[in-house]
Design a protein around this motif. Structure first.
Motif, PDB file in Angstrom:
ATOM      1  N   VAL A 163     -82.584  -2.062 -54.387  1.00 23.61           N
ATOM      2  CA  VAL A 163     -81.890  -1.801 -53.459  1.00 23.61           C
ATOM      3  C   VAL A 163     -81.156   0.026 -53.684  1.00 23.61           C
ATOM      4  CG1 VAL A 163     -79.002  -1.808 -52.317  1.00 23.61           C
ATOM      5  CG2 VAL A 163     -81.533  -3.584 -52.363  1.00 23.61           C
ATOM      6  N   GLY A 170     -75.485  -0.945 -48.809  1.00 24.44           N
ATOM      7  CA  GLY A 170     -76.081  -1.530 -50.130  1.00 24.44           C
ATOM      8  C   GLY A 170     -75.430  -2.981 -50.807  1.00 24.44           C
ATOM      9  N   LEU A 173     -76.653  -5.650 -48.342  1.00 24.05           N
ATOM     10  CA  LEU A 173     -77.766  -5.482 -49.006  1.00 24.05           C
ATOM     11  C   LEU A 173     -78.550  -6.175 -50.295  1.00 24.05           C
ATOM     12  CD1 LEU A 173     -79.510  -1.874 -47.951  1.00 24.05           C
ATOM     13  CD2 LEU A 173     -79.752  -4.089 -46.960  1.00 24.05           C
TER      14      LEU A 173
END
Length: 337
Positions: A163, A170, A173
């Protein structure tokens, strides 16, 4: 009612206008929380694509249902909504891909958004709060974007995921890749955020390009395999172009971040790996429902995200502090009573 408008890059103004009245098929909402996201920051900085000024920002929203004829909703209900207004008739919509509608109007981007005391929206985008509080509901939309990116990448437990970018998207994620069981490596230049990812989100490894050779470090961490899945959440052209060197053979590269320029990569290197390149835009109802389920089940702790707060009228004074890296902002929330 009061609202805050980004009049032009680097300028917010607080103004007043009449409270909106819902039309047929619309509902009136009182905004309770506004999450500040990368889109807002890029718009303020003048680097957001698809953007015109002046614009009322804000699409990470938690609200109170005030009035309308939406079935199953009562005044006082806690709600959020999908802020991607689709046309329903284009090729994407006909195939259920409303997140990338050819004529999409994103609330707070293409049309005025939620940095206001009250808003009206089409009732079909409304979502029940499902027992979540206003803070949690304000996180649903950015987490849905992250969930969609991980779903696009088809992340599984045997994957190693890189990532790139440890901003709010982020972080989501990372969480959803971890929920999928993958090994997660995080790349960012902010050491505070990297430490946060390891301590709060259980990221497996971190890379800081300011003092690491990214490709060499990634090769070391993966026994030379590189990453099965690379996901960009930086929106940085240089980072995106470099990332083609980080994909494993048979790997996938997903662009969640957005920038204005062009991508450039070696076709032979990309081809020999049989790499897959894809973008990930917005989210669908399935992603919103999955995020709310994860929040209800405690798989995601919103208290880990929200580090800064301000009242609505104080937001203009605080915004510059929030975007200053030295203040270690993970997620800022604007509160309205």
């Amino acid at each position: 009612m009061k609202y805050i408008v980004c009049e032009k890059p680097q300028e917010f103004l607080i103004k007043e206008k009449p409270m909106p009245e819902p039309k047929e098929g619309e509902v009136l909402l009182k905004i309770r929380r506004i999450g500040v996201c990368g889109t807002d920051i890029h718009a303020f900085g003048g680097t957001q694509p698809y953007f015109e000024y002046p614009r009322i920002l804000g699409h990470e929203l938690a609200a109170e249902y005030i009035k309308g004829n939406a079935k199953g909703f009562e005044p006082g209900d806690k709600v959020t909504f999908i802020p991607y207004f689709s046309c329903g008739t284009c090729v994407a919509c006909r195939n259920g891909l409303t997140n990338c509608c050819a004529n999409i109007k994103v609330f707070g981007v293409h049309i005025d958004g939620g940095m206001a005391e009250y808003v009206t929206i089409p009732e079909q985008y409304l979502l029940h709060g499902q027992g979540l509080d206003y803070d949690e509901l304000a996180l649903v939309e950015p987490l849905a974007i992250a969930a969609h990116g991980v779903r696009r990448a088809a992340v599984k437990a045997t994957d190693t995921v890189l990532v790139m970018g440890a901003g709010p998207i982020g972080l989501g994620l990372i969480q959803f890749a971890k929920i999928a069981g993958a090994k997660v490596i995080v790349m960012d230049i902010n050491e505070y955020r990297l430490n946060f990812c390891k301590e709060a989100l259980q990221a497996d490894e971190t890379i800081n390009p300011l003092h690491d050779d990214v490709a060499a470090k990634l090769a070391e961490l993966t026994n030379g395999d590189m990453a099965n899945v690379v996901i960009d959440a930086t929106g940085n052209q240089k980072v995106m172009n470099s990332a083609f060197n980080y994909i494993s053979h048979g790997g996938r590269f997903v662009l969640v971040g957005l920038q204005k320029g062009e991508l450039s990569f070696s076709h032979p290197d990309f081809h020999k790996r049989e790499s897959t390149l894809m973008s990930s835009r917005n989210a669908t109802i399935e992603d919103f429902e999955y995020v709310m389920k994860c929040l209800k089940e405690g798989k995601i702790d919103p208290k880990k995200y929200i580090t800064h707060r301000a009242d609505f009228e104080d937001m203009i004074n605080e915004f510059g502090k929030w975007i200053d890296p030295k203040n270690n902002t993970i997620k800022a929330i604007i509160e309205l009573n």
